[in-house]
Design an enzyme around this catalytic site. Structure first.
Site, PDB file in Angstrom:
ATOM      1  N   TYR A  99      -1.529  -6.721  -7.229  1.00  0.00           N
ATOM      2  CA  TYR A  99      -2.928  -7.014  -6.929  1.00  0.00           C
ATOM      3  C   TYR A  99      -3.032  -7.981  -5.744  1.00  0.00           C
ATOM      4  O   TYR A  99      -3.790  -7.737  -4.794  1.00  0.00           O
ATOM      5  CB  TYR A  99      -3.598  -7.622  -8.171  1.00  0.00           C
ATOM      6  CG  TYR A  99      -5.031  -8.038  -7.956  1.00  0.00           C
ATOM      7  CD1 TYR A  99      -6.035  -7.083  -7.821  1.00  0.00           C
ATOM      8  CD2 TYR A  99      -5.393  -9.384  -7.886  1.00  0.00           C
ATOM      9  CE1 TYR A  99      -7.356  -7.454  -7.625  1.00  0.00           C
ATOM     10  CE2 TYR A  99      -6.709  -9.769  -7.696  1.00  0.00           C
ATOM     11  CZ  TYR A  99      -7.685  -8.806  -7.563  1.00  0.00           C
ATOM     12  OH  TYR A  99      -8.990  -9.173  -7.369  1.00  0.00           O
TER      13      TYR A  99
ATOM     14  N   LYS B 237      -4.855  -7.450  -2.105  1.00  0.00           N
ATOM     15  CA  LYS B 237      -6.003  -8.265  -1.669  1.00  0.00           C
ATOM     16  C   LYS B 237      -5.704  -8.965  -0.332  1.00  0.00           C
ATOM     17  O   LYS B 237      -6.617  -9.209   0.465  1.00  0.00           O
ATOM     18  CB  LYS B 237      -6.386  -9.276  -2.762  1.00  0.00           C
ATOM     19  CG  LYS B 237      -7.008  -8.592  -3.977  1.00  0.00           C
ATOM     20  CD  LYS B 237      -8.362  -7.979  -3.629  1.00  0.00           C
ATOM     21  CE  LYS B 237      -8.644  -6.681  -4.301  1.00  0.00           C
ATOM     22  NZ  LYS B 237      -9.944  -6.102  -3.971  1.00  0.00           N
TER      23      LYS B 237
HETATM   24  N1  LIG Z   1     -14.292 -10.508 -11.026  1.00  0.00           N
HETATM   25  C1  LIG Z   1     -13.492 -11.354 -10.423  1.00  0.00           C
HETATM   26  O1  LIG Z   1     -13.217 -12.469 -10.908  1.00  0.00           O
HETATM   27  C2  LIG Z   1     -12.907 -10.992  -9.079  1.00  0.00           C
HETATM   28  C3  LIG Z   1     -12.165 -11.970  -8.398  1.00  0.00           C
HETATM   29  C4  LIG Z   1     -11.642 -11.656  -7.152  1.00  0.00           C
HETATM   30  C5  LIG Z   1     -11.855 -10.401  -6.592  1.00  0.00           C
HETATM   31  N2  LIG Z   1     -12.562  -9.472  -7.288  1.00  0.00           N
HETATM   32  C6  LIG Z   1     -12.724  -8.147  -6.675  1.00  0.00           C
HETATM   33  O2  LIG Z   1     -14.047  -7.677  -6.795  1.00  0.00           O
HETATM   34  C7  LIG Z   1     -14.054  -6.253  -6.882  1.00  0.00           C
HETATM   35  C8  LIG Z   1     -14.888  -5.824  -8.061  1.00  0.00           C
HETATM   36  O3  LIG Z   1     -14.333  -6.396  -9.230  1.00  0.00           O
HETATM   37  P1  LIG Z   1     -15.175  -6.538 -10.581  1.00  0.00           P
HETATM   38  O4  LIG Z   1     -14.643  -7.735 -11.269  1.00  0.00           O
HETATM   39  O5  LIG Z   1     -16.626  -6.442 -10.290  1.00  0.00           O
HETATM   40  O6  LIG Z   1     -14.658  -5.248 -11.366  1.00  0.00           O
HETATM   41  P2  LIG Z   1     -15.335  -4.422 -12.570  1.00  0.00           P
HETATM   42  O7  LIG Z   1     -16.438  -5.159 -13.204  1.00  0.00           O
HETATM   43  O8  LIG Z   1     -14.200  -3.972 -13.418  1.00  0.00           O
HETATM   44  O9  LIG Z   1     -15.935  -3.160 -11.802  1.00  0.00           O
HETATM   45  C9  LIG Z   1     -15.050  -2.328 -11.116  1.00  0.00           C
HETATM   46  C10 LIG Z   1     -15.783  -1.129 -10.580  1.00  0.00           C
HETATM   47  O10 LIG Z   1     -14.820  -0.253  -9.962  1.00  0.00           O
HETATM   48  C11 LIG Z   1     -14.826   1.013 -10.626  1.00  0.00           C
HETATM   49  N3  LIG Z   1     -13.495   1.599 -10.689  1.00  0.00           N
HETATM   50  C12 LIG Z   1     -12.403   1.087 -11.291  1.00  0.00           C
HETATM   51  N4  LIG Z   1     -11.365   1.937 -11.151  1.00  0.00           N
HETATM   52  C13 LIG Z   1     -11.826   3.001 -10.449  1.00  0.00           C
HETATM   53  C14 LIG Z   1     -11.236   4.205  -9.994  1.00  0.00           C
HETATM   54  N5  LIG Z   1      -9.976   4.493 -10.258  1.00  0.00           N
HETATM   55  N6  LIG Z   1     -11.995   5.077  -9.271  1.00  0.00           N
HETATM   56  C15 LIG Z   1     -13.297   4.805  -9.031  1.00  0.00           C
HETATM   57  N7  LIG Z   1     -13.925   3.673  -9.454  1.00  0.00           N
HETATM   58  C16 LIG Z   1     -13.184   2.790 -10.145  1.00  0.00           C
HETATM   59  C17 LIG Z   1     -15.329   0.697 -12.014  1.00  0.00           C
HETATM   60  O11 LIG Z   1     -15.747   1.895 -12.639  1.00  0.00           O
HETATM   61  P3  LIG Z   1     -15.921   1.963 -14.254  1.00  0.00           P
HETATM   62  O12 LIG Z   1     -17.265   1.364 -14.492  1.00  0.00           O
HETATM   63  O13 LIG Z   1     -15.848   3.427 -14.544  1.00  0.00           O
HETATM   64  O14 LIG Z   1     -14.802   1.183 -14.846  1.00  0.00           O
HETATM   65  C18 LIG Z   1     -16.438  -0.295 -11.687  1.00  0.00           C
HETATM   66  O15 LIG Z   1     -17.552   0.366 -11.141  1.00  0.00           O
HETATM   67  C19 LIG Z   1     -12.590  -5.813  -6.948  1.00  0.00           C
HETATM   68  O16 LIG Z   1     -12.152  -5.400  -5.683  1.00  0.00           O
HETATM   69  C20 LIG Z   1     -11.865  -7.083  -7.362  1.00  0.00           C
HETATM   70  O17 LIG Z   1     -10.546  -7.116  -6.879  1.00  0.00           O
HETATM   71  C21 LIG Z   1     -13.093  -9.730  -8.518  1.00  0.00           C
END
Ligand SMILES: NC(=O)c1ccc[n+]([C@@H]2O[C@H](COP(=O)([O-])OP(=O)(O)OC[C@H]3O[C@@H](n4cnc5c(N)ncnc54)[C@H](OP(=O)(O)O)[C@@H]3O)[C@@H](O)[C@H]2O)c1
Length: 290
Positions: free
Chosen positions: A186, A190
Site C-alpha cells: 500500500y 501511495k
Molecule cells: N480512509 C483513510 O484513512 C485513508 C487514509 C489515507 C488514504 N486514503 C485513500 O483514500 C482513498 C479512498 O479510501 P476510503 O477510505 O474512502 O475507502 P473506502 O471507504 O473503502 O471506499 C473505497 C471505494 O473504492 C471502491 N473500490 C474498492 N475496490 C475496488 C475495486 N476493485 N474496483 C472498483 N472499486 C473499488 C469501493 O467500492 P465498494 O463500495 O464496492 O467497496 C469504494 O467505493 C483510497 O485511495 C485510500 O488509499 C484513505
C-alpha cells in the site's frame, strides 16, 4: 563581534522559519478555485465513489453544481449513491461506470468520452494491513493494479477528451511519505500516486493536478471514530474541494494532518518505527485496513 554574529545567525534563522511558516499557511488561506472548472454542463468523474472519501467528494461536487460520473464495482451501491445525490440535487445528471479496477486496469470509457469532463478524481484505492509474506501473489498484483495501474491508464485515456480548464486530483496517503510496517505494498502504491501526480502537474498545460496526501479519515475501510485528527469523509471532502487552486502540486488537504505529520517527522526515526510498529501490530491482530 561574536555578539553581532550570533544576532545575525538568529535573525537569519528566524526569517527562514517565518518564511517556511508563511509557505505552510498560505495554501490553506487561499479561497477555492473549484468553480473555475464549472463550465456549462461540466462533469466530474470520481473513482471509488460508492463509499468513504470518493462518495463524499461526489456528493460535494454535485452540491457545487457539477454533473457526476460515479465509478464503482457494485451496481446496488452505485444506485444508492445516485439516489442520495438526486435527492439533494434534482437537476444533477448522474452516470455510472461499473468496473472492477483490480481485475483489469483498462476501463471502457467510450460511453462518457463525448461528455464535457472537466474533473477527474483518482480516488479508488485499497490498503490491506498484512505481513508481506502473508499476502498472496494475486493480492499483491490486485492491490498494485487498483491503486496505480488503473488510475494511470484512466488518466492517460481521459486527458485527450478533457474539456479545459481541467482538474485532476490524485489520492495519495501519508503512508506514501512515512511508510509504516505491514503496509509495504500500500505504502509503495501511495508513493507512486504522489510521484505520478507531481510529474503530471509539471507536464500538463492548462490542467491543474494536485496530489492529496491523506491522513486518517473515517470511512468504510477505516472505522476508527471521528476525532480532531480523523475527520469524517464529508468534512474531508469539503477540505479537498477548498484546496483547489491552492498553488501546490501536493498538499495535505486537512491542515491538522499536515501538523501531525510535521510533528511526527521531527521525532527520532527509531522512536517512530517502534510506536508505529506497535500500533500497526494491534491493527493487524484485528485485520483492519487503511
Ligand atoms: N480512509 C483513510 O484513512 C485513508 C487514509 C489515507 C488514504 N486514503 C485513500 O483514500 C482513498 C479512498 O479510501 P476510503 O477510505 O474512502 O475507502 P473506502 O471507504 O473503502 O471506499 C473505497 C471505494 O473504492 C471502491 N473500490 C474498492 N475496490 C475496488 C475495486 N476493485 N474496483 C472498483 N472499486 C473499488 C469501493 O467500492 P465498494 O463500495 O464496492 O467497496 C469504494 O467505493 C483510497 O485511495 C485510500 O488509499 C484513505
Amino acid at each position: 563581534m561574536i555578539n553581532q554574529l550570533i544576532w545575525s545567525i538568529g535573525i537569519l534563522t528566524l526569517t527562514v522559519l517565518l518564511f517556511q511558516l508563511f509557505k505552510f499557511i498560505i495554501p490553506y488561506l487561499r479561497s477555492s478555485q473549484l468553480l473555475k472548472y464549472k463550465t456549462e454542463d461540466a462533469y466530474a468523474l470520481i473513482t471509488g465513489a460508492t463509499d468513504g472519501i470518493g462518495k463524499a467528494i461526489a456528493l460535494e461536487l454535485a452540491n457545487n453544481g457539477f454533473n457526476v460520473i460515479i465509478h464503482g464495482r457494485n451496481v446496488e451501491k452505485l444506485k444508492s449513491v445516485e439516489n442520495e445525490i438526486m435527492t439533494k440535487n434534482t437537476t444533477c445528471k448522474v452516470i455510472h461506470l461499473l468496473h472492477d479496477g483490480s481485475e483489469s486496469s483498462k476501463m471502457d470509457i467510450s460511453s462518457i468520452a463525448n461528455l464535457p469532463i472537466n474533473i477527474l478524481v483518482n480516488n479508488v484505492g485499497v490498503g490491506p494491513i498484512s505481513e508481506l509474506t502473508e499476502m498472496s501473489n494475486e493480492e499483491i498484483d490486485k492491490t498494485i493494479m487498483l491503486n496505480t495501474t488503473f488510475p494511470s491508464q484512466l488518466t492517460h485515456d481521459l486527458i485527450p477528451f478533457f474539456k479545459r480548464p481541467a482538474l485532476i486530483l490524485n489520492m495519495s496517503s501519508y503512508a506514501g511519505l512515512l511508510p509504516p510496517p505491514y503496509l509495504a505494498i500500500y505504502a509503495g502504491t501511495k508513493a507512486y500516486n504522489n510521484a505520478f501526480s507531481i510529474s503530471l502537474a509539471c507536464e500538463l498545460e492548462n490542467i491543474e493536478v494536485i496530489s492529496l496526501v491523506t491522513g486518517s479519515v473515517n470511512t468504510g475501510s477505516n472505522r476508527k471514530p471521528v476525532s480532531l485528527m480523523r475527520p469524517s469523509a464529508e468534512t474531508y471532502a469539503k477540505c479537498v474541494l477548498n484546496r483547489i487552486g491552492c498553488g501546490k502540486q501536493t498538499i495535505m488537504p486537512y491542515w491538522q494532518h499536515a501538523i501531525q505529520t510535521f510533528l511526527i517527522s521531527i521525532l527520532p526515526q527509531k522512536f517512530i518505527d517502534k510506536v508505529t510498529k506497535n500500533a500497526l501490530k494491534k491493527e493487524l491482530a484485528t485485520k483492519g485496513a487503511i
